[in-house]
Design a protein around this motif. Structure first.
Motif, PDB file in Angstrom:
ATOM      1  N   ASP A  99       0.406   5.171   0.507  1.00 21.91           N
ATOM      2  CA  ASP A  99      -0.540   6.278   0.766  1.00 21.91           C
ATOM      3  C   ASP A  99       0.061   7.597   0.280  1.00 21.91           C
ATOM      4  O   ASP A  99       1.206   7.644  -0.191  1.00 21.91           O
ATOM      5  CB  ASP A  99      -0.995   6.307   2.226  1.00 21.91           C
ATOM      6  CG  ASP A  99       0.135   6.645   3.176  1.00 21.91           C
ATOM      7  OD1 ASP A  99       1.182   7.120   2.709  1.00 21.91           O
ATOM      8  OD2 ASP A  99      -0.034   6.435   4.393  1.00 21.91           O
ATOM      9  N   ASN A 100      -0.708   8.680   0.386  1.00 16.27           N
ATOM     10  CA  ASN A 100      -0.269   9.941  -0.210  1.00 16.27           C
ATOM     11  C   ASN A 100       0.957  10.547   0.477  1.00 16.27           C
ATOM     12  O   ASN A 100       1.690  11.327  -0.138  1.00 16.27           O
ATOM     13  CB  ASN A 100      -1.428  10.941  -0.216  1.00 16.27           C
ATOM     14  CG  ASN A 100      -2.541  10.483  -1.147  1.00 16.27           C
ATOM     15  OD1 ASN A 100      -2.289   9.713  -2.079  1.00 16.27           O
ATOM     16  ND2 ASN A 100      -3.762  10.954  -0.920  1.00 16.27           N
ATOM     17  N   THR A 101       1.201  10.148   1.733  1.00 19.45           N
ATOM     18  CA  THR A 101       2.376  10.704   2.424  1.00 19.45           C
ATOM     19  C   THR A 101       3.684  10.243   1.761  1.00 19.45           C
ATOM     20  O   THR A 101       4.698  10.928   1.847  1.00 19.45           O
ATOM     21  CB  THR A 101       2.401  10.307   3.921  1.00 19.45           C
ATOM     22  OG1 THR A 101       2.434   8.889   4.005  1.00 19.45           O
ATOM     23  CG2 THR A 101       1.200  10.843   4.667  1.00 19.45           C
ATOM     24  N   ASP A 146      -1.156  15.437   0.923  1.00 18.66           N
ATOM     25  CA  ASP A 146      -2.315  14.527   0.941  1.00 18.66           C
ATOM     26  C   ASP A 146      -3.578  15.315   0.589  1.00 18.66           C
ATOM     27  O   ASP A 146      -4.406  14.859  -0.197  1.00 18.66           O
ATOM     28  CB  ASP A 146      -2.418  13.900   2.341  1.00 18.66           C
ATOM     29  CG  ASP A 146      -3.656  13.039   2.493  1.00 18.66           C
ATOM     30  OD1 ASP A 146      -3.833  12.117   1.680  1.00 18.66           O
ATOM     31  OD2 ASP A 146      -4.462  13.313   3.416  1.00 18.66           O
ATOM     32  N   GLU A 147      -3.685  16.522   1.136  1.00 18.74           N
ATOM     33  CA  GLU A 147      -4.872  17.353   0.902  1.00 18.74           C
ATOM     34  C   GLU A 147      -5.055  17.646  -0.597  1.00 18.74           C
ATOM     35  O   GLU A 147      -6.147  17.516  -1.140  1.00 18.74           O
ATOM     36  CB  GLU A 147      -4.706  18.659   1.714  1.00 18.74           C
ATOM     37  CG  GLU A 147      -5.963  19.499   1.843  1.00 18.74           C
ATOM     38  CD  GLU A 147      -6.242  20.357   0.614  1.00 18.74           C
ATOM     39  OE1 GLU A 147      -5.260  20.804  -0.013  1.00 18.74           O
ATOM     40  OE2 GLU A 147      -7.433  20.541   0.274  1.00 18.74           O
ATOM     41  N   ARG A 204       0.842  -1.203   0.000  1.00 19.35           N
ATOM     42  CA  ARG A 204       0.000   0.000   0.000  1.00 19.35           C
ATOM     43  C   ARG A 204       0.872   1.247   0.000  1.00 19.35           C
ATOM     44  O   ARG A 204       1.792   1.361   0.814  1.00 19.35           O
ATOM     45  CB  ARG A 204      -0.839   0.063   1.290  1.00 19.35           C
ATOM     46  CG  ARG A 204      -1.982  -0.883   1.323  1.00 19.35           C
ATOM     47  CD  ARG A 204      -2.577  -0.920   2.732  1.00 19.35           C
ATOM     48  NE  ARG A 204      -3.483  -2.037   2.821  1.00 19.35           N
ATOM     49  CZ  ARG A 204      -4.785  -1.961   2.598  1.00 19.35           C
ATOM     50  NH1 ARG A 204      -5.342  -0.806   2.310  1.00 19.35           N
ATOM     51  NH2 ARG A 204      -5.539  -3.037   2.683  1.00 19.35           N
ATOM     52  N   LYS A 246      -6.808   8.120  -2.236  1.00 20.31           N
ATOM     53  CA  LYS A 246      -6.292   8.085  -0.866  1.00 20.31           C
ATOM     54  C   LYS A 246      -5.050   7.198  -0.785  1.00 20.31           C
ATOM     55  O   LYS A 246      -4.127   7.457  -0.047  1.00 20.31           O
ATOM     56  CB  LYS A 246      -7.369   7.570   0.080  1.00 20.31           C
ATOM     57  CG  LYS A 246      -8.516   8.564   0.173  1.00 20.31           C
ATOM     58  CD  LYS A 246      -9.561   8.157   1.175  1.00 20.31           C
ATOM     59  CE  LYS A 246     -10.640   9.219   1.250  1.00 20.31           C
ATOM     60  NZ  LYS A 246     -11.935   8.682   1.582  1.00 20.31           N
ATOM     61  N   GLU A 247      -5.067   6.114  -1.533  1.00 18.63           N
ATOM     62  CA  GLU A 247      -3.884   5.254  -1.610  1.00 18.63           C
ATOM     63  C   GLU A 247      -3.930   4.461  -2.900  1.00 18.63           C
ATOM     64  O   GLU A 247      -4.938   4.473  -3.614  1.00 18.63           O
ATOM     65  CB  GLU A 247      -3.780   4.329  -0.388  1.00 18.63           C
ATOM     66  CG  GLU A 247      -4.958   3.395  -0.205  1.00 18.63           C
ATOM     67  CD  GLU A 247      -4.755   2.434   0.972  1.00 18.63           C
ATOM     68  OE1 GLU A 247      -4.025   2.756   1.922  1.00 18.63           O
ATOM     69  OE2 GLU A 247      -5.340   1.346   0.910  1.00 18.63           O
ATOM     70  N   VAL A 252      -6.036  14.281  -2.493  1.00 18.77           N
ATOM     71  CA  VAL A 252      -7.411  13.839  -2.231  1.00 18.77           C
ATOM     72  C   VAL A 252      -8.410  14.795  -2.885  1.00 18.77           C
ATOM     73  O   VAL A 252      -9.351  14.365  -3.557  1.00 18.77           O
ATOM     74  CB  VAL A 252      -7.682  13.698  -0.708  1.00 18.77           C
ATOM     75  CG1 VAL A 252      -9.156  13.398  -0.457  1.00 18.77           C
ATOM     76  CG2 VAL A 252      -6.815  12.605  -0.106  1.00 18.77           C
ATOM     77  N   SER A 253      -8.171  16.105  -2.719  1.00 19.62           N
ATOM     78  CA  SER A 253      -9.182  17.040  -3.234  1.00 19.62           C
ATOM     79  C   SER A 253      -9.172  17.143  -4.761  1.00 19.62           C
ATOM     80  O   SER A 253     -10.197  17.364  -5.374  1.00 19.62           O
ATOM     81  CB  SER A 253      -9.010  18.422  -2.597  1.00 19.62           C
ATOM     82  OG  SER A 253      -7.770  18.969  -2.983  1.00 19.62           O
ATOM     83  N   ALA A 275     -10.422   5.782  -4.905  1.00 20.27           N
ATOM     84  CA  ALA A 275      -9.908   6.116  -3.561  1.00 20.27           C
ATOM     85  C   ALA A 275      -8.933   5.052  -3.071  1.00 20.27           C
ATOM     86  O   ALA A 275      -7.877   5.362  -2.528  1.00 20.27           O
ATOM     87  CB  ALA A 275     -11.065   6.247  -2.578  1.00 20.27           C
ATOM     88  N   GLN A 276      -9.274   3.779  -3.303  1.00 20.98           N
ATOM     89  CA  GLN A 276      -8.482   2.676  -2.762  1.00 20.98           C
ATOM     90  C   GLN A 276      -7.272   2.302  -3.620  1.00 20.98           C
ATOM     91  O   GLN A 276      -6.260   1.835  -3.127  1.00 20.98           O
ATOM     92  CB  GLN A 276      -9.348   1.412  -2.643  1.00 20.98           C
ATOM     93  CG  GLN A 276     -10.563   1.556  -1.765  1.00 20.98           C
ATOM     94  CD  GLN A 276     -11.780   2.124  -2.493  1.00 20.98           C
ATOM     95  OE1 GLN A 276     -11.685   2.756  -3.548  1.00 20.98           O
ATOM     96  NE2 GLN A 276     -12.951   1.903  -1.933  1.00 20.98           N
TER      97      GLN A 276
END
Ligand code: UT7
Length: 322
Positions: free
Chosen positions: A18-20, A30-31, A16, A40-41, A34-35, A275-276
């Motif tokens: 993620d955005n970090t 991340d903001e 996985r 999200k990942e 996502v926006s 998102a996933q």
């Protein structure tokens, strides 16, 4: 002869991201991700985990989740991919060998993010012609291997995954009228080149990485997909009210929202995998189908409109009865 999807499954690699992860390698947040994208990942294939290997994993899931289904009599394998492990031998023939499916015809096809739907349309035609009776159709990508990790406008988008559908004859039509089309003049707006340096007379990078003009693709996608959803419904003498679900290629949640808004369809009935899993190109539609099936949303007899779009720029759509 009519055809149907008798089983479908999808697999995403374990790793996985993620955005970090991207906050550490490029200037992003991340903001923002996502926006602007809804992601999200996403998953990245492990070192040595190939595109053909994740096709095999998806097939194992298909068999485990559908106890009545086996590979006996599979007579053709289609793998839609833009990220084959190598040009030759095909991914389909590697799947044939690993799964020991004797006497199956094997081809890879390339229609970028629309590839899975193109594969379904080919399989429907082969069943209709009476030449084949049991066809495995894959959409599979290891995009992480072809992503320019220094380009913040694209690297945050892509993920890896594979989906597979089994297409067989049916007494009643269950893969209904389909639609395909392309505007090759947008070739340079989304490309991946290992050898060529020119597309449509214009220079491109030959670095084996994905490059895109995100804004151009975004606008083309919303306009084209909204038009084609309507066209596909008309071809089938249906209206939006006849549909239970719509699955568009998960490229960006904002594209899906814009299309839903344009055609007047509720977002709750747009199934996505963005998102996933991020943008998984040809795998995104079966991944979204699989997520919705696991959530108990999709029921037998449901009608779904599927539409893929991507590099070419090209699109393909189908209405299917589950
Ligand atoms: O699979 C099918 C093919 N692909 C697609 O369908 C992709 C379609 N396009 C898209 O999804 C979107 O166009 C992107 C996600 C690629 C970009 O989103 P956007 O809303 O179109 O952003 P933008 O390119 O207009 O950029 C807006 C701002 C820019 O800053 P300035 O010039 O306004 O100061 C970008 O530099 O956002 C900046 N930006 C970023 N900021 C933080 C671009 N990428 C990032 C990033 N993090 N990762």
């Amino acid at each position: 002869m009519n055809s149907q999807i008798t089983a479908i499954a999808a697999y995403a690699p374990e790793k996985r991201i993620d955005n970090t992860y991207f906050e550490k390698i490029i200037e992003t947040s991340d903001e923002w991700i996502v926006s602007r994208t809804g992601i999200k990942e996403r998953r990245f294939a492990a070192e040595g985990e190939s595109t053909s290997a994740i096709c095999v994993k998806a097939t194992e899931k298909l068999l485990n989740e559908n106890p009545g289904v086996d590979l006996e009599g599979v007579d053709f394998i289609i793998v839609a991919t833009t990220t084959a492990d190598q040009v030759m031998p095909s991914m389909a023939s590697q799947v044939q060998n690993t799964l020991q499916i004797p006497n199956a015809g094997c081809i890879d096809i390339m229609a970028a993010c629309a590839g899975f739907i193109y594969g379904l349309i080919l399989a429907k035609g082969m069943v209709a012609a009476g030449t084949h009776k049991k066809i495995l159709v894959y959409g599979a990508e290891c995009l992480s291997r072809f992503t320019d990790m220094t380009d913040r406008t694209s690297c945050i988008l892509f993920g890896d995954g594979a989906g597979v559908a089994l297409v067989e004859p049916s007494e009643t039509p269950k893969i209904l009228q389909t639609i395909t089309g392309t505007d090759g003049s947008y070739g340079k707006d989304l490309y991946l080149s290992q050898t060529a340096t020119v597309v449509n007379g214009e220079e491109i990078k030959r670095d084996g990485k994905i490059h895109q003009n995100g804004k151009v693709v975004f606008k083309w996608a919303v306009r084209t997909i909204a038009q084609n959803a309507g066209e596909l419904l008309r071809k089938n003498n249906m209206t939006l009210d006849d549909l239970d679900w719509i699955i568009l290629h998960s490229a960006n949640l904002r594209i899906i929202e814009a299309v839903a808004n344009e055609i007047g369809y509720p977002m709750e009935k747009m199934l996505t995998s963005i998102a996933q899993f991020g943008n998984t190109s040809s795998a995104s539609i079966p991944l979204a189908w699989d997520l919705a099936r696991q959530a108990g949303k999709i029921k037998k007899g449901n009608k779904m409109l599927l539409l893929g779009f991507g590099g070419g720029l090209t699109y393909a759509g189908a209405i299917v009865v589950v």
